[in-house]
Design a protein around this motif. Structure first.
Motif, PDB file in Angstrom:
ATOM      1  N   VAL A  40       0.843  -1.205   0.000  1.00  0.00           N
ATOM      2  CA  VAL A  40       0.000   0.000   0.000  1.00  0.00           C
ATOM      3  C   VAL A  40       0.875   1.251   0.000  1.00  0.00           C
ATOM      4  O   VAL A  40       0.603   2.208  -0.724  1.00  0.00           O
ATOM      5  N   LEU A  41       1.930   1.255   0.786  1.00  0.00           N
ATOM      6  CA  LEU A  41       2.835   2.407   0.790  1.00  0.00           C
ATOM      7  C   LEU A  41       3.450   2.615  -0.589  1.00  0.00           C
ATOM      8  O   LEU A  41       3.567   3.748  -1.058  1.00  0.00           O
ATOM      9  N   GLU A  42       3.824   1.535  -1.242  1.00  0.00           N
ATOM     10  CA  GLU A  42       4.383   1.652  -2.591  1.00  0.00           C
ATOM     11  C   GLU A  42       3.335   2.180  -3.574  1.00  0.00           C
ATOM     12  O   GLU A  42       3.644   3.005  -4.434  1.00  0.00           O
ATOM     13  N   LEU A  43       2.087   1.719  -3.434  1.00  0.00           N
ATOM     14  CA  LEU A  43       1.010   2.214  -4.305  1.00  0.00           C
ATOM     15  C   LEU A  43       0.787   3.712  -4.091  1.00  0.00           C
ATOM     16  O   LEU A  43       0.607   4.469  -5.054  1.00  0.00           O
ATOM     17  N   LEU A  44       0.801   4.132  -2.837  1.00  0.00           N
ATOM     18  CA  LEU A  44       0.629   5.558  -2.537  1.00  0.00           C
ATOM     19  C   LEU A  44       1.791   6.362  -3.110  1.00  0.00           C
ATOM     20  O   LEU A  44       1.591   7.439  -3.677  1.00  0.00           O
ATOM     21  N   TYR A  45       2.984   5.825  -2.982  1.00  0.00           N
ATOM     22  CA  TYR A  45       4.153   6.511  -3.539  1.00  0.00           C
ATOM     23  C   TYR A  45       4.039   6.626  -5.058  1.00  0.00           C
ATOM     24  O   TYR A  45       4.287   7.689  -5.639  1.00  0.00           O
ATOM     25  N   GLU A  46       3.684   5.519  -5.712  1.00  0.00           N
ATOM     26  CA  GLU A  46       3.570   5.521  -7.176  1.00  0.00           C
ATOM     27  C   GLU A  46       2.515   6.523  -7.649  1.00  0.00           C
ATOM     28  O   GLU A  46       2.679   7.148  -8.694  1.00  0.00           O
ATOM     29  N   ALA A  47       1.444   6.675  -6.874  1.00  0.00           N
ATOM     30  CA  ALA A  47       0.380   7.610  -7.248  1.00  0.00           C
ATOM     31  C   ALA A  47       0.809   9.066  -7.058  1.00  0.00           C
ATOM     32  O   ALA A  47       0.323   9.960  -7.742  1.00  0.00           O
ATOM     33  N   TRP A  48       1.724   9.303  -6.109  1.00  0.00           N
ATOM     34  CA  TRP A  48       2.168  10.671  -5.829  1.00  0.00           C
ATOM     35  C   TRP A  48       3.604  10.661  -5.308  1.00  0.00           C
ATOM     36  O   TRP A  48       3.861  10.817  -4.114  1.00  0.00           O
ATOM     37  N   PRO A  49       4.577  10.488  -6.185  1.00  0.00           N
ATOM     38  CA  PRO A  49       5.979  10.400  -5.761  1.00  0.00           C
ATOM     39  C   PRO A  49       6.474  11.618  -4.977  1.00  0.00           C
ATOM     40  O   PRO A  49       7.328  11.485  -4.104  1.00  0.00           O
ATOM     41  N   ASP A  50       5.940  12.797  -5.275  1.00  0.00           N
ATOM     42  CA  ASP A  50       6.384  14.002  -4.563  1.00  0.00           C
ATOM     43  C   ASP A  50       6.069  13.967  -3.069  1.00  0.00           C
ATOM     44  O   ASP A  50       6.662  14.720  -2.292  1.00  0.00           O
ATOM     45  N   ALA A  51       5.160  13.090  -2.668  1.00  0.00           N
ATOM     46  CA  ALA A  51       4.798  12.994  -1.249  1.00  0.00           C
ATOM     47  C   ALA A  51       5.994  12.617  -0.387  1.00  0.00           C
ATOM     48  O   ALA A  51       6.046  12.926   0.801  1.00  0.00           O
ATOM     49  N   ILE A  52       6.980  11.970  -0.988  1.00  0.00           N
ATOM     50  CA  ILE A  52       8.193  11.561  -0.272  1.00  0.00           C
ATOM     51  C   ILE A  52       8.913  12.762   0.334  1.00  0.00           C
ATOM     52  O   ILE A  52       9.477  12.677   1.412  1.00  0.00           O
ATOM     53  N   THR A  53       8.914  13.876  -0.361  1.00  0.00           N
ATOM     54  CA  THR A  53       9.691  15.033   0.089  1.00  0.00           C
ATOM     55  C   THR A  53       8.840  16.110   0.761  1.00  0.00           C
ATOM     56  O   THR A  53       9.394  17.075   1.279  1.00  0.00           O
ATOM     57  N   LEU A  54       7.537  15.936   0.764  1.00  0.00           N
ATOM     58  CA  LEU A  54       6.669  16.945   1.376  1.00  0.00           C
ATOM     59  C   LEU A  54       6.722  16.861   2.893  1.00  0.00           C
ATOM     60  O   LEU A  54       6.974  15.803   3.461  1.00  0.00           O
ATOM     61  N   THR A  55       6.462  17.982   3.522  1.00  0.00           N
ATOM     62  CA  THR A  55       6.442  18.018   4.982  1.00  0.00           C
ATOM     63  C   THR A  55       5.035  18.318   5.471  1.00  0.00           C
ATOM     64  O   THR A  55       4.234  18.931   4.770  1.00  0.00           O
ATOM     65  N   ASP A  56       4.780  17.898   6.700  1.00  0.00           N
ATOM     66  CA  ASP A  56       3.511  18.240   7.325  1.00  0.00           C
ATOM     67  C   ASP A  56       3.654  19.609   7.991  1.00  0.00           C
ATOM     68  O   ASP A  56       4.661  20.297   7.805  1.00  0.00           O
ATOM     69  N   GLU A  57       2.659  20.004   8.765  1.00  0.00           N
ATOM     70  CA  GLU A  57       2.679  21.319   9.417  1.00  0.00           C
ATOM     71  C   GLU A  57       3.848  21.488  10.389  1.00  0.00           C
ATOM     72  O   GLU A  57       4.254  22.594  10.687  1.00  0.00           O
TER      73      GLU A  57
END
Length: 102
Positions: A40-57
């Motif tokens: 599931v984590l890989e699927l989420l990554y594949e759907a939005w690779p930029d999420a790897i470098t994004l930060t939360d609040e």
């Protein structure tokens, strides 16, 4: 199940781009926090690779969250040491690849 998440992401990949709570965590961060499978984590990554470098609040990335959760044993993901270590390696490798490509 993993298949349900896969079907949702195939039908609407933008669902991976939803930010959650007041902390603005990515689906990848939430998935890691709640111990979803590596698939599931890989699927989420594949759907939005930029999420790897994004930060939360709070300025935290998914890698930071994964390392903290694992070290503190505070999440279901942390209790499955082999898979959580694999997941953290996967995330780190993807971050390194993105840095090299850019």
């Amino acid at each position: 199940s993993d298949d349900v998440i896969e079907a949702i992401l195939e039908a609407c990949p933008d669902t991976a781009k939803v930010r959650f709570n007041n902390d603005k965590k990515t689906a990848l961060q939430i998935g890691l926090q709640y111990g979803v499978s590596k698939k599931v984590l890989e699927l989420l990554y594949e759907a939005w690779p930029d999420a790897i470098t994004l930060t939360d609040e709070k300025g935290r990335t998914v890698l930071y969250d994964g390392l903290v959760l694992r070290n503190n044993n505070v999440s279901p993901a942390a209790n499955n040491n082999d898979e959580s270590v694999e997941t953290i390696h996967f995330i780190l490798n993807e971050m390194i690849l993105q840095t090299i490509i850019e």
